[in-house]
Design a protein around this motif. Structure first.
Motif, PDB file in Angstrom:
ATOM      1  N   ARG A  39     -13.775   9.505  16.271  1.00 56.65           N
ATOM      2  CA  ARG A  39     -15.141   9.229  16.714  1.00 56.65           C
ATOM      3  C   ARG A  39     -15.491   7.789  16.342  1.00 56.65           C
ATOM      4  O   ARG A  39     -14.847   7.169  15.500  1.00 56.65           O
ATOM      5  N   PRO A  40     -16.538   7.222  16.970  1.00 56.56           N
ATOM      6  CA  PRO A  40     -16.885   5.822  16.715  1.00 56.56           C
ATOM      7  C   PRO A  40     -17.553   5.617  15.367  1.00 56.56           C
ATOM      8  O   PRO A  40     -18.144   6.538  14.794  1.00 56.56           O
ATOM      9  N   LEU A  41     -17.455   4.375  14.869  1.00 57.82           N
ATOM     10  CA  LEU A  41     -18.077   4.017  13.607  1.00 57.82           C
ATOM     11  C   LEU A  41     -19.540   3.636  13.762  1.00 57.82           C
ATOM     12  O   LEU A  41     -20.343   3.846  12.861  1.00 57.82           O
ATOM     13  N   TRP A  42     -19.902   3.027  14.895  1.00 58.91           N
ATOM     14  CA  TRP A  42     -21.268   2.550  15.067  1.00 58.91           C
ATOM     15  C   TRP A  42     -22.283   3.683  15.042  1.00 58.91           C
ATOM     16  O   TRP A  42     -22.096   4.718  15.706  1.00 58.91           O
ATOM     17  N   ALA A  43     -23.362   3.476  14.296  1.00 56.80           N
ATOM     18  CA  ALA A  43     -24.568   4.276  14.500  1.00 56.80           C
ATOM     19  C   ALA A  43     -25.302   3.687  15.701  1.00 56.80           C
ATOM     20  O   ALA A  43     -24.999   2.576  16.153  1.00 56.80           O
ATOM     21  N   GLU A  44     -26.267   4.422  16.228  1.00 55.12           N
ATOM     22  CA  GLU A  44     -26.981   3.951  17.420  1.00 55.12           C
ATOM     23  C   GLU A  44     -27.585   2.569  17.198  1.00 55.12           C
ATOM     24  O   GLU A  44     -27.561   1.712  18.089  1.00 55.12           O
ATOM     25  N   SER A  45     -28.112   2.312  16.012  1.00 55.40           N
ATOM     26  CA  SER A  45     -28.765   1.034  15.733  1.00 55.40           C
ATOM     27  C   SER A  45     -27.772  -0.110  15.551  1.00 55.40           C
ATOM     28  O   SER A  45     -28.162  -1.278  15.543  1.00 55.40           O
ATOM     29  N   GLU A  46     -26.488   0.211  15.424  1.00 53.93           N
ATOM     30  CA  GLU A  46     -25.463  -0.811  15.195  1.00 53.93           C
ATOM     31  C   GLU A  46     -24.699  -1.190  16.458  1.00 53.93           C
ATOM     32  O   GLU A  46     -23.920  -2.143  16.446  1.00 53.93           O
ATOM     33  N   ALA A  47     -24.901  -0.442  17.522  1.00 53.06           N
ATOM     34  CA  ALA A  47     -24.093  -0.628  18.727  1.00 53.06           C
ATOM     35  C   ALA A  47     -24.344  -1.979  19.371  1.00 53.06           C
ATOM     36  O   ALA A  47     -25.475  -2.466  19.426  1.00 53.06           O
TER      37      ALA A  47
END
Length: 412
Positions: A39-47
């Motif tokens: 799964r991806p590392l980014w949280a929504e605020s980091e994308a």
């Protein structure tokens, strides 16, 4: 791009509905660094995201010919913000200011020392342009103001005999990387589904020699059939193929039979494998019907010819599984951008971004219409810098446009 062996990363918290455990794991297998992401590392605020509108658009369907492109094969952004476009249809390099206003052209169709016959690649060699011609392998160097500086002649005839060399990119030390569609000495196509290998080569731009680096899986795109009516070729839908990208010290090869990218050093040695853990999607006749309908729509087939065309295309054979991804590029910071396969592969997908150690960061949505010319073993119609994405789009009227979008990276 240098890949490092890291301990498994454990997220401090998981998004709702996501499985527990690390989002990626890295391990060593006989000296090869393998990174597998679930799964991806980014949280929504980091994308990361692209600006809603491009900073400029260059390209028109008619009018001033300085803004009309016929076959864009390369785009480059210079340190001062100017934009260089290789238009192979006119065999010219066109230079624009940072706002998209035309400044000058150089090159042109012909056999003179400052002209091209088969311009295929536009690169930057220090503070100079270099243009590579696919037929023969001629290289010419130009000042950033469009003045011819010097030239290297074609590769020797015995080198050219192994097939046309298509340039892919250059490493940090200037080593050039190219691909030939099949090594020399291969037999004729066999009856049935064919997938001839592609040969990856390295060469010194200033020298008259090239060296074979490795072989990669070619395109699963054609079926050879024989019968009473003779021999004919049939397209194979959803066939697999390889895409390549070049970064500072790696040649990245992605054969989309699976979601995996293999990174080789300049000697052809496999050094790393990046995987995104996902199951292949099976295909069925509904997928073929959807693909045929979209293909006919995009090809602007006349209304009274569509029925017959559709019936013929529905007889095509198709692969049992969809390809894992569509295209790939390496950005200026060593991240790999892999375009996800969407639907039946006609529509454009978002790009999954993998950082230099192979971990999957997340996905970036790209405005629809990014040129399909990049879907091959080479890709010069997209350039991704630290804070921008420069590329070639095709608008709803089929007009090629060069656009630059800002790449926005949250810092919080």
């Amino acid at each position: 791009m240098r890949l490092l062996l890291l301990a498994p990363f454990v997220a401090a918290s998981c998004h709702a509905g996501e499985p527990a455990g690390p989002p990626f794991e890295t391990f060593d297998s006989a000296g090869i660094v393998i990174t597998e992401s679930s799964r991806p590392l980014w949280a929504e605020s980091e994308a990361w995201s692209l600006s809603p509108e491009p900073e400029f658009v260059i390209g028109a369907g008619d009018g001033d010919e300085r803004y009309v492109f016929t076959d864009v094969r390369g785009v480059r952004r210079l340190p001062d913000g100017r934009i260089a476009v290789l238009d192979a249809g006119s065999n010219r390099v066109r230079l624009y200011d940072p706002s998209g206003v035309h400044l000058l052209d150089f090159g042109g169709e012909g056999d003179g020392p400052a002209e091209f016959r088969s311009s295929q690649y536009l690169g930057l060699d220090g503070d100079e342009f270099v243009v590579f011609e696919a037929i023969g392998g001629n290289r010419t160097w130009w000042s950033l103001d469009g003045h011819l500086l010097r030239a290297s002649g074609p590769f020797p005839s015995e080198d050219r005999a192994s097939g046309t060399l298509i340039m892919v990119g250059t490493m940090a030390d200037g080593t050039a990387v190219g691909v030939r569609d099949g090594p020399s000495g291969l037999p004729a196509y066999d009856v049935g589904l064919n997938r001839r290998p592609w040969s990856v080569w390295t060469f010194d731009l200033t020298a008259q020699v090239s060296d074979s680096l490795l072989e990669v899986p070619g395109a699963e795109g054609m079926i050879l059939e024989t019968g009473p009516g003779g021999t004919h070729h049939q397209r194979y839908v959803f066939g697999k193929y390889s895409v390549l990208a070049v970064s500072d010290d790696r040649v990245h090869v992605g054969s989309n039979d699976e979601y995996a990218v293999r990174s080789h050093d300049r000697d052809g040695v496999l050094r790393a494998v990046v995987r995104r853990m996902m199951d292949p999607r099976p295909t069925d006749r509904a997928d073929l019907r959807a693909w045929v309908d979209e293909w006919i729509e995009r090809a602007h087939v006349l209304a009274d010819e569509r029925g017959e065309m559709r019936d013929r295309m529905l007889e095509l054979s198709f692969a049992p599984e969809m390809p894992a991804f569509r295209s790939m590029a390496a950005d200026a910071e060593g991240n790999l951008w892999v375009e996800d396969w969407v639907g039946v592969g006609v529509r454009q997908g978002s790009f999954s971004v993998f950082r230099p150690d192979g971990a999957w960061l997340g996905s970036v949505t790209i405005p629809e219409g990014l040129s399909e010319d990049r879907i091959s073993y080479y890709d010069q119609t997209i350039e991704i810098g630290p804070d921008y994405l420069l590329g070639v789009w095709t608008d709803e009227y089929g007009v090629d446009q060069v656009r630059l979008y800002r790449l926005e990276k949250p810092t919080g």
